[in-house]
Write a protein that holds these residues in place. Structure first.
Motif, PDB file in Angstrom:
ATOM      1  N   VAL A 165       6.076  -5.094  17.279  1.00  0.00           N
ATOM      2  CA  VAL A 165       4.946  -3.968  16.543  1.00  0.00           C
ATOM      3  C   VAL A 165       4.868  -4.662  15.170  1.00  0.00           C
ATOM      4  O   VAL A 165       3.476  -4.699  14.392  1.00  0.00           O
ATOM      5  CB  VAL A 165       6.025  -2.941  16.009  1.00  0.00           C
ATOM      6  N   LEU A 166       5.407  -4.985  14.098  1.00  0.00           N
ATOM      7  CA  LEU A 166       4.839  -5.385  12.478  1.00  0.00           C
ATOM      8  C   LEU A 166       3.981  -6.358  12.215  1.00  0.00           C
ATOM      9  O   LEU A 166       3.286  -6.676  11.751  1.00  0.00           O
ATOM     10  CB  LEU A 166       6.220  -5.741  11.689  1.00  0.00           C
ATOM     11  N   ARG A 167       4.508  -7.498  13.280  1.00  0.00           N
ATOM     12  CA  ARG A 167       3.035  -8.131  13.176  1.00  0.00           C
ATOM     13  C   ARG A 167       1.998  -8.372  13.922  1.00  0.00           C
ATOM     14  O   ARG A 167       1.392  -9.085  12.789  1.00  0.00           O
ATOM     15  CB  ARG A 167       4.083  -9.915  13.836  1.00  0.00           C
ATOM     16  N   GLU A 168       1.522  -6.853  14.506  1.00  0.00           N
ATOM     17  CA  GLU A 168       0.121  -6.805  14.596  1.00  0.00           C
ATOM     18  C   GLU A 168      -0.314  -5.947  13.953  1.00  0.00           C
ATOM     19  O   GLU A 168      -1.375  -5.761  13.322  1.00  0.00           O
ATOM     20  CB  GLU A 168       0.380  -6.527  16.417  1.00  0.00           C
ATOM     21  N   LEU A 169       1.015  -4.719  13.321  1.00  0.00           N
ATOM     22  CA  LEU A 169       0.014  -3.641  12.769  1.00  0.00           C
ATOM     23  C   LEU A 169      -0.094  -4.164  11.112  1.00  0.00           C
ATOM     24  O   LEU A 169      -1.307  -3.794  10.623  1.00  0.00           O
ATOM     25  CB  LEU A 169       1.571  -3.011  12.525  1.00  0.00           C
ATOM     26  N   ILE A 170       0.642  -5.388  10.387  1.00  0.00           N
ATOM     27  CA  ILE A 170       0.557  -5.287   9.345  1.00  0.00           C
ATOM     28  C   ILE A 170      -0.678  -6.355   8.749  1.00  0.00           C
ATOM     29  O   ILE A 170      -0.970  -5.395   7.998  1.00  0.00           O
ATOM     30  CB  ILE A 170       1.473  -6.548   8.381  1.00  0.00           C
ATOM     31  N   PRO A 171      -1.140  -6.991   9.054  1.00  0.00           N
ATOM     32  CA  PRO A 171      -2.653  -7.491   9.360  1.00  0.00           C
ATOM     33  C   PRO A 171      -3.524  -6.636   9.637  1.00  0.00           C
ATOM     34  O   PRO A 171      -4.884  -6.489   8.506  1.00  0.00           O
ATOM     35  CB  PRO A 171      -2.838  -8.670  10.265  1.00  0.00           C
ATOM     36  N   ARG A 172      -3.973  -5.537  10.482  1.00  0.00           N
ATOM     37  CA  ARG A 172      -4.364  -4.201  10.157  1.00  0.00           C
ATOM     38  C   ARG A 172      -4.457  -3.328   9.190  1.00  0.00           C
ATOM     39  O   ARG A 172      -5.020  -2.803   8.425  1.00  0.00           O
ATOM     40  CB  ARG A 172      -3.958  -3.555  11.529  1.00  0.00           C
ATOM     41  N   LEU A 173      -3.608  -2.680   9.267  1.00  0.00           N
ATOM     42  CA  LEU A 173      -2.975  -1.937   7.317  1.00  0.00           C
ATOM     43  C   LEU A 173      -3.670  -3.201   5.965  1.00  0.00           C
ATOM     44  O   LEU A 173      -4.280  -2.001   5.953  1.00  0.00           O
ATOM     45  CB  LEU A 173      -1.302  -1.849   7.621  1.00  0.00           C
ATOM     46  N   ARG A 174      -2.980  -4.355   6.551  1.00  0.00           N
ATOM     47  CA  ARG A 174      -4.360  -4.343   5.197  1.00  0.00           C
ATOM     48  C   ARG A 174      -5.164  -4.440   5.079  1.00  0.00           C
ATOM     49  O   ARG A 174      -5.824  -4.758   3.732  1.00  0.00           O
ATOM     50  CB  ARG A 174      -3.268  -6.734   5.789  1.00  0.00           C
ATOM     51  N   THR A 175      -6.471  -3.816   6.024  1.00  0.00           N
ATOM     52  CA  THR A 175      -8.337  -4.199   5.600  1.00  0.00           C
ATOM     53  C   THR A 175      -7.352  -2.800   5.269  1.00  0.00           C
ATOM     54  O   THR A 175      -8.813  -2.266   4.738  1.00  0.00           O
ATOM     55  CB  THR A 175      -8.711  -3.509   7.287  1.00  0.00           C
ATOM     56  N   VAL A 214      14.602  -8.882   9.838  1.00  0.00           N
ATOM     57  CA  VAL A 214      12.967  -8.404  10.407  1.00  0.00           C
ATOM     58  C   VAL A 214      12.384  -8.855   8.837  1.00  0.00           C
ATOM     59  O   VAL A 214      11.016  -9.511   9.219  1.00  0.00           O
ATOM     60  CB  VAL A 214      12.662  -7.111  10.133  1.00  0.00           C
ATOM     61  N   ILE A 215      12.441  -9.210   7.486  1.00  0.00           N
ATOM     62  CA  ILE A 215      12.041  -9.069   6.448  1.00  0.00           C
ATOM     63  C   ILE A 215      11.618 -10.890   6.664  1.00  0.00           C
ATOM     64  O   ILE A 215      10.488 -11.429   6.379  1.00  0.00           O
ATOM     65  CB  ILE A 215      12.810  -8.683   5.420  1.00  0.00           C
ATOM     66  N   LYS A 216      12.535 -11.237   6.687  1.00  0.00           N
ATOM     67  CA  LYS A 216      12.798 -12.869   6.989  1.00  0.00           C
ATOM     68  C   LYS A 216      11.192 -13.296   8.160  1.00  0.00           C
ATOM     69  O   LYS A 216      11.175 -14.767   8.294  1.00  0.00           O
ATOM     70  CB  LYS A 216      13.430 -13.828   7.548  1.00  0.00           C
ATOM     71  N   GLU A 217      11.616 -12.693   9.563  1.00  0.00           N
ATOM     72  CA  GLU A 217      10.512 -12.659  10.623  1.00  0.00           C
ATOM     73  C   GLU A 217       8.829 -12.309  10.377  1.00  0.00           C
ATOM     74  O   GLU A 217       7.925 -13.441  11.805  1.00  0.00           O
ATOM     75  CB  GLU A 217      10.903 -12.166  12.094  1.00  0.00           C
ATOM     76  N   ILE A 218       8.786 -11.865   9.809  1.00  0.00           N
ATOM     77  CA  ILE A 218       7.705 -11.403   9.439  1.00  0.00           C
ATOM     78  C   ILE A 218       6.597 -11.741   8.065  1.00  0.00           C
ATOM     79  O   ILE A 218       7.351 -12.478   7.071  1.00  0.00           O
ATOM     80  CB  ILE A 218       7.218  -9.820   9.558  1.00  0.00           C
ATOM     81  N   GLN A 219       5.917 -11.285   7.642  1.00  0.00           N
ATOM     82  CA  GLN A 219       4.580 -11.885   6.258  1.00  0.00           C
ATOM     83  C   GLN A 219       4.268 -10.228   6.378  1.00  0.00           C
ATOM     84  O   GLN A 219       3.637  -9.509   6.836  1.00  0.00           O
ATOM     85  CB  GLN A 219       3.992 -13.281   6.768  1.00  0.00           C
ATOM     86  N   LEU A 261      12.487 -10.777  -0.912  1.00  0.00           N
ATOM     87  CA  LEU A 261      13.167 -11.409  -0.137  1.00  0.00           C
ATOM     88  C   LEU A 261      12.210 -12.344   0.739  1.00  0.00           C
ATOM     89  O   LEU A 261      11.352 -10.758   1.351  1.00  0.00           O
ATOM     90  CB  LEU A 261      14.693 -10.774   0.553  1.00  0.00           C
ATOM     91  N   ASN A 262      11.558 -13.593   1.035  1.00  0.00           N
ATOM     92  CA  ASN A 262      10.381 -13.363   1.341  1.00  0.00           C
ATOM     93  C   ASN A 262       8.823 -12.484   0.690  1.00  0.00           C
ATOM     94  O   ASN A 262       8.175 -11.891   1.974  1.00  0.00           O
ATOM     95  CB  ASN A 262      10.538 -13.229   2.997  1.00  0.00           C
TER      96      ASN A 262
END
Lengths: 374, 62
Positions: free
Chosen positions: A123-133, A152-157, A177-178
């Protein structure tokens, strides 16, 4: 302090599953409305009273709950807004919250089977780039517990700040962390965290953070206006409990008699006790506790022994030992022990007092007797 | 030919000293950047107050 302030919560704002706590949670929600919360993550306990109650509290008190990975199976839709964007001090903060899929959502309603918790990383991998806009700085309110939050924090950017929920831990020193500043201040309102954030205007990155966790103990002066409201509420809650109890008054029996407890019966009636110990009657109180109903007079009147009798079950010792449907619940006071057989008749007639149409619509004496025959 | 005793060691030490000096200068320059940025107002300062797992409590236990 003169600087812009954000106020956030990492989830599990609501209390345990029973009507008294539900009543108190309603009061707490009203108090939160005056505290200016900017974002609240969803914890599994925030659904304790059902989704309708949560949505009612959100609507009535303007509580800014958010969650990105819990949806209703029946509708396929998320139960809450996917994220929130709050501007403060010239920075747009994007708040996103996720719940651990291994946590069970159990409610006091019939909602239980209708929730699905999606994988937070996906969910976060798809959502965060969108949220960044839409946001400069991304804040994750992760109701995941300590270990899973780190995973989770280590897995996502792309997360700038993470407030850790479903934890008893406090991060008393800055931890990164990350590239995410990891913050934690828990639980039951015992600790409050404050993070002084220095955020780069050009990219929303946290350049520096100074975090401090304060114990909300006697050293912290109470706000007198809030304290007065809490004291007034406690009186209201007590009246609420007493009104419920008043509907099931202790009017039966005699002050001269006592319930002796099932262990006393066992000394002479070993065979009968064995049957009882293997029956649902011995699990009656546990069944209530599992559902958070062990403070409800309507339920206790049948799931304990002598609830409406003088010297019967009480929450206070010594008669808090009279949990479950013990021998005397059907046979009457042990001190009155009849030896002329009339106890048998009395017990048989007592079944339908609790196994009534509302609570036991399939009750049939013959078949039910087979389960406890003694 | 005049030989200076320990010339190689002296030269090696000088090289090391030069590198160290260069690193110190670079570190100093980098340390100045946030201050330079701060002085130029390239950041915003926001206080975030946070908590979690209140679990319906309205007063301390006990």
């Amino acid at each position: 302090m003169g600087k812009p302030v954000l106020v956030v919560d990492g989830g599990d704002l609501f209390g345990p599953r029973n009507l008294n706590e539900r009543h108190q949670t309603e009061f707490l929600c009203g108090m939160c409305a005056g505290m200016g919360l900017d974002a609240i993550g969803l914890g599994e306990q925030d659904l304790n009273y059902g989704l309708d109650f949560l949505l009612e509290m959100i609507g009535k008190h303007g509580l800014p709950f958010t969650n990105a990975n819990v949806r209703r199976i029946s509708t396929g839709k998320l139960v809450l807004p996917e994220f929130l964007v709050v501007e403060r001090g010239g920075i747009k903060f994007g708040f996103v919250s996720v719940l651990d899929p291994d946590l069970k959502i159990v409610t006091m309603t019939t909602d239980d089977g209708d929730f699905e918790i999606l994988d937070p990383v996906t969910v976060l991998r798809e959502l965060i780039p969108r949220l960044r806009t839409q946001a400069d700085t991304v804040v994750l309110l992760g109701h995941l517990g300590d270990a899973k939050t780190d995973l989770v924090i280590k897995e996502i950017q792309g997360v700038d700040i993470c407030v850790n929920g479903h934890t008893y831990r406090n991060n008393t020193a800055e931890r990164v962390l990350n590239d995410a500043a990891m913050l934690s201040a828990s639980y039951e309102g015992r600790y409050l965290g404050m993070a002084d954030l220095f955020i780069n205007k050009s990219d929303g990155k946290v350049m520096a953070v100074s975090a401090e966790v304060t114990a909300m103990d006697e050293a912290v002066e109470s706000d007198q206006e809030t304290l007065a409201k809490v004291e007034a509420y406690k009186a209201e809650l007590q009246a609420f409990k007493e009104a419920k109890r008043a509907a099931f008054p202790r009017t039966f029996g005699s002050d001269q008699e006592e319930f002796l407890g099932d262990r006393a019966c066992k000394s002479c009636h070993e065979d009968a006790w064995t049957v009882y110990s293997q029956s649902g009657h011995l699990q009656a109180y546990t069944t209530l506790r599992m559902k958070g109903q062990n403070f409800e007079p309507e339920c206790l009147s049948c799931h304990t022994t002598g609830y409406q009798h003088k010297n019967g079950y009480s929450e206070d010792p010594p008669n808090n030992r009279l949990i479950n449907v013990q021998c005397e619940a059907c046979h009457g006071y042990g001190t009155e022990h009849a030896r002329d057989g009339k106890w048998v008749t009395q017990a048989r007639e007592s079944c339908v007092i609790c196994h009534d149409q509302k609570n036991s619509p399939n009750f049939d004496y013959a078949s039910y007797w087979e389960k406890i025959k003694h | 030919m005049l030989r200076i005793k320990g010339l190689t060691r002296i030269l090696r030490s000088s090289w090391v000293l030069a590198v160290v000096a260069l690193l110190v200068v670079l570190a100093g320059a980098l340390a100045q950047q946030p201050r330079a940025q701060a002085e130029s107002g390239n950041w915003n300062n926001v206080l975030m107050v946070y908590t979690t797992d209140v679990k319906g409590k309205i007063e301390p236990c006990g």
